[in-house]
Design a protein around this motif. Sequence first.
Motif, PDB file in Angstrom:
ATOM      1  N   LEU A 152      -0.620  -1.988 -12.289  1.00  0.00           N
ATOM      2  CA  LEU A 152       0.320  -1.422 -12.742  1.00  0.00           C
ATOM      3  C   LEU A 152       1.543  -2.693 -13.207  1.00  0.00           C
ATOM      4  N   ILE A 153       1.833  -3.493 -12.479  1.00  0.00           N
ATOM      5  CA  ILE A 153       2.175  -4.778 -13.587  1.00  0.00           C
ATOM      6  C   ILE A 153       1.702  -4.557 -14.456  1.00  0.00           C
ATOM      7  N   ASN A 154       0.712  -4.867 -15.502  1.00  0.00           N
ATOM      8  CA  ASN A 154       0.116  -5.138 -16.604  1.00  0.00           C
ATOM      9  C   ASN A 154      -0.009  -4.375 -17.628  1.00  0.00           C
ATOM     10  N   LEU A 193       0.680   3.687  -2.109  1.00  0.00           N
ATOM     11  CA  LEU A 193       1.745   2.310  -2.149  1.00  0.00           C
ATOM     12  C   LEU A 193       1.477   1.809  -3.173  1.00  0.00           C
ATOM     13  N   ALA A 194       0.938   1.504  -4.080  1.00  0.00           N
ATOM     14  CA  ALA A 194       1.371   0.642  -5.211  1.00  0.00           C
ATOM     15  C   ALA A 194       2.251   1.056  -6.302  1.00  0.00           C
ATOM     16  N   LEU A 225       7.396  -5.301   2.811  1.00  0.00           N
ATOM     17  CA  LEU A 225       6.919  -4.243   2.522  1.00  0.00           C
ATOM     18  C   LEU A 225       5.263  -4.345   1.949  1.00  0.00           C
ATOM     19  N   ARG A 226       5.306  -4.909   1.116  1.00  0.00           N
ATOM     20  CA  ARG A 226       4.077  -5.132   0.527  1.00  0.00           C
ATOM     21  C   ARG A 226       3.813  -5.781   1.490  1.00  0.00           C
ATOM     22  N   THR A 227       4.525  -6.919   2.164  1.00  0.00           N
ATOM     23  CA  THR A 227       3.592  -8.192   3.393  1.00  0.00           C
ATOM     24  C   THR A 227       3.205  -7.200   4.629  1.00  0.00           C
ATOM     25  N   LEU A 267       5.332   0.725  -4.400  1.00  0.00           N
ATOM     26  CA  LEU A 267       6.499  -0.181  -4.714  1.00  0.00           C
ATOM     27  C   LEU A 267       6.444  -1.679  -5.699  1.00  0.00           C
ATOM     28  N   THR A 268       5.600  -0.909  -7.149  1.00  0.00           N
ATOM     29  CA  THR A 268       6.329  -1.357  -8.386  1.00  0.00           C
ATOM     30  C   THR A 268       7.628  -0.659  -8.364  1.00  0.00           C
ATOM     31  N   GLN A 269       8.135   0.046  -7.958  1.00  0.00           N
ATOM     32  CA  GLN A 269       9.272   0.686  -8.184  1.00  0.00           C
ATOM     33  C   GLN A 269      10.865  -0.537  -7.766  1.00  0.00           C
TER      34      GLN A 269
END
Length: 293
Positions: free
Chosen positions: A180-182, A92-93, A106-108, A96-98
């Motif tokens: 993933l963002i980092n 899922l991560a 969707l994250r919520t 949702l980082t795409q």
Amino acid sequence: MTKKWINAGWMQQLVFTGPATIAFSIIVLLPFVLGMYYAFTDWNGVADTAKFVGFDNFKAAFQDESFRNSFKFTAKLTVVAVILTNVVAFLLALLLTQQIKLKNILRTVFFLPNVIGGLLLGFIWQFIFIKGFAAIGKSTDWHLFKLPWLGDEQTSFWAIVIVSIWSGAGYLMVIYIAALINVPQDLTEAASIDGATSWQRMRHIIFPLVMPAVTISLFLALSWSFKAFDVILSLTKGGPFNSTESVALNIYTEAFQNNRYGLGTAKAFIFFLIVAAITTLQVWLTKKREVQA
């Protein structure tokens, strides 16, 4: 001057950490110490006096077949739920980082189950398994929805796994998203230029760099699964025939329903030592695989 500075420092520590320390001692440390004392007595949770019985409660705990069976169920649930919950959360991560539309919404949505209490969560899913699945099975004639989800040992186990994944994946997803963002984009871009495939970038760059998040997520999932109580209590009550009775539920039944508080706290102490050893080992093993960007 130095003495005044030291006194001022101690005063600041007392003001800022004193209330929290006192609250922690009253809420956590004192009950823990008292519980360990009662583990060596025959106290029933009501009487004013308690007779010291030594290690008799611990011997009885190891000889209790229901306690051993609850350990087997909890271990099985932990292995399956921890792996599947982390896999689903990581996928899922990644999704949702795409750059996709509605990713914040969707994250919520995926995180929402965490704001629902465990007992309420169990009752909601009990209705879904009994009424909702039956209605879907009747209208579609699919065998999957006609199964006795809470009436059979095997299906009850998987029902609890489904609820565990649904309730825990969203929380772990947030941790994985932050990791993933980092991840430095220049590393993945350089690997792409050098001809690395998506799987190679994932295996050799992304996954090693998100290992701190994996350490935290595994620790949380392990603790959730080992302490599984409220969802099981409201969903199956340990049935059918105690086949889904977790260790926490067994301890609760022993102490508060059978009125054998001494034996219940002895079981809790054994459980505490085992969980502490397993989680410490897990953190040690996963932290060894962590790397710095």
